[in-house]
Design a protein around this motif. Structure first.
Motif, short mmCIF file in Angstrom:
data_model
loop_
_atom_site.label_atom_id
_atom_site.label_comp_id
_atom_site.label_asym_id
_atom_site.label_seq_id
_atom_site.Cartn_x
_atom_site.Cartn_y
_atom_site.Cartn_z
N SER A 30 0.80 -1.22 0.00
CA SER A 30 0.00 0.00 0.00
C SER A 30 0.84 1.27 0.00
O SER A 30 0.49 2.24 -0.68
CB SER A 30 -0.99 0.00 1.16
N ASP A 31 1.96 1.30 0.72
CA ASP A 31 2.76 2.52 0.74
C ASP A 31 3.41 2.79 -0.62
O ASP A 31 3.43 3.93 -1.09
CB ASP A 31 3.82 2.46 1.85
N LEU A 32 3.89 1.74 -1.27
CA LEU A 32 4.55 1.92 -2.56
C LEU A 32 3.56 2.26 -3.67
O LEU A 32 3.82 3.12 -4.51
CB LEU A 32 5.34 0.66 -2.93
N ARG A 37 0.61 5.99 -7.59
CA ARG A 37 -0.64 6.57 -8.12
C ARG A 37 -0.88 8.00 -7.65
O ARG A 37 -1.88 8.61 -8.01
CB ARG A 37 -1.83 5.65 -7.83
N GLY A 38 0.03 8.55 -6.84
CA GLY A 38 -0.08 9.94 -6.43
C GLY A 38 -1.16 10.20 -5.39
O GLY A 38 -1.74 11.28 -5.35
N THR A 39 -1.43 9.22 -4.55
CA THR A 39 -2.41 9.38 -3.48
C THR A 39 -1.71 9.26 -2.13
O THR A 39 -0.56 8.80 -2.06
CB THR A 39 -3.52 8.30 -3.57
N GLU A 40 -2.38 9.64 -1.07
CA GLU A 40 -1.85 9.50 0.28
C GLU A 40 -1.95 8.03 0.70
O GLU A 40 -2.92 7.35 0.33
CB GLU A 40 -2.67 10.36 1.26
N PRO A 41 -1.00 7.53 1.50
CA PRO A 41 -1.09 6.14 1.96
C PRO A 41 -2.41 5.84 2.68
O PRO A 41 -2.98 4.76 2.51
CB PRO A 41 0.10 6.00 2.91
N GLY A 42 -2.93 6.80 3.43
CA GLY A 42 -4.19 6.58 4.16
C GLY A 42 -5.41 6.48 3.27
O GLY A 42 -6.45 5.98 3.70
N GLN A 43 -5.32 6.96 2.03
CA GLN A 43 -6.43 6.85 1.08
C GLN A 43 -6.57 5.43 0.55
O GLN A 43 -7.60 5.06 0.03
CB GLN A 43 -6.20 7.76 -0.13
N GLY A 44 -5.49 4.68 0.64
CA GLY A 44 -5.51 3.32 0.12
C GLY A 44 -6.44 2.44 0.93
O GLY A 44 -6.35 2.39 2.16
N ALA A 45 -7.35 1.77 0.27
CA ALA A 45 -8.27 0.85 0.93
C ALA A 45 -7.57 -0.51 1.00
O ALA A 45 -7.55 -1.26 0.03
CB ALA A 45 -9.58 0.75 0.16
N LYS A 46 -6.98 -0.80 2.15
CA LYS A 46 -6.28 -2.07 2.36
C LYS A 46 -7.34 -3.12 2.70
O LYS A 46 -7.99 -3.04 3.73
CB LYS A 46 -5.26 -1.92 3.49
N ALA A 47 -7.54 -4.07 1.77
CA ALA A 47 -8.57 -5.11 1.95
C ALA A 47 -7.89 -6.41 2.36
O ALA A 47 -7.06 -6.95 1.62
CB ALA A 47 -9.33 -5.30 0.64
N MET A 48 -8.25 -6.89 3.55
CA MET A 48 -7.62 -8.08 4.11
C MET A 48 -8.69 -9.13 4.41
O MET A 48 -9.62 -8.85 5.16
CB MET A 48 -6.86 -7.71 5.38
N LEU A 64 -9.43 -1.19 5.59
CA LEU A 64 -8.96 -0.12 6.46
C LEU A 64 -8.02 0.80 5.70
O LEU A 64 -7.55 0.44 4.62
CB LEU A 64 -8.26 -0.72 7.69
N PRO A 65 -7.73 1.97 6.26
CA PRO A 65 -6.79 2.87 5.60
C PRO A 65 -5.42 2.19 5.45
O PRO A 65 -4.97 1.48 6.36
CB PRO A 65 -6.69 4.06 6.56
N ASN A 130 -6.20 -1.32 -5.43
CA ASN A 130 -5.90 -2.18 -6.56
C ASN A 130 -7.19 -2.88 -6.94
O ASN A 130 -7.93 -3.35 -6.09
CB ASN A 130 -4.80 -3.18 -6.21
N ALA A 131 -7.44 -2.92 -8.22
CA ALA A 131 -8.75 -3.33 -8.72
C ALA A 131 -8.74 -4.75 -9.30
O ALA A 131 -8.97 -4.96 -10.48
CB ALA A 131 -9.23 -2.33 -9.76
N GLY A 132 -8.44 -5.72 -8.44
CA GLY A 132 -8.45 -7.10 -8.88
C GLY A 132 -7.18 -7.52 -9.57
O GLY A 132 -7.04 -8.67 -9.97
N ARG A 133 -6.25 -6.60 -9.73
CA ARG A 133 -4.96 -6.89 -10.35
C ARG A 133 -3.94 -5.90 -9.80
O ARG A 133 -4.29 -4.79 -9.38
CB ARG A 133 -5.06 -6.85 -11.87
#
Length: 158
Positions: A30-32, A37-48, A64-65, A130-133
């Protein structure tokens, strides 16, 4: 394209969601990927994908963020079970059709309960995932995400 990526695009277009697709080198961390993609790490929807120790049939997609850590006790409480743990990479791929890092924050299975930490959609106007890939991301309006995905909003972070 992949069937899940195509399914996501079709769903978001049918629901008139505000989103965009970003193509990038394959990346699951998520951080990389946020930097790419030019977004903040917290914007990333980490799906576990989590499984419940006391009920093998109960699966939870905890979202979660990207800059936060998952609290398995909170996942268990939100799912109404005693103990939750992370599904193995093999289980996650079998249940979601995606490798770890590519799982989008949507459940397309009646076997998988979608629980989202509200901080994800309250901190930013858009979420990214990430959208399925691993080489395609989506940036989606947070309000549209909640409207379309209809998650249970529950605190999941440490």
């Amino acid at each position: 394209m992949t069937p899940l990526f195509d399914k996501l695009v079709a769903l978001l277009e049918a629901e008139a969601a505000r989103f965009r697709v970003c193509e990038h080198p394959p990346e699951g961390r998520s951080d990389l990927v946020a930097a790419i993609r030019g977004t903040e790490p917290g914007q990333g929807a980490k799906a576990m994908l989590c499984k419940c120790k006391d009920d093998d049939r109960t699966l939870v997609l905890a979202v979660l963020p990207g800059d936060r850590k998952l609290d398995f006790k909170r996942v268990a409480a939100a799912a109404g079970v005693k103990k939750a743990t992370l599904a193995s990479p093999e289980e996650a791929q079998r249940e979601t059709g995606c490798v770890i890092g590519a799982i989008p924050p949507f459940s397309f299975s009646s076997n998988i309960k979608l629980i989202v930490d509200p901080e994800l959609v309250e901190r930013f106007d858009e979420i990214a995932f990430n959208a399925g890939r691993l080489d395609r991301s989506m940036v989606l309006d947070s309000v549209d995400y909640v409207r379309i995905a209809k998650p249970l909003l529950q605190s999941l972070c440490v």
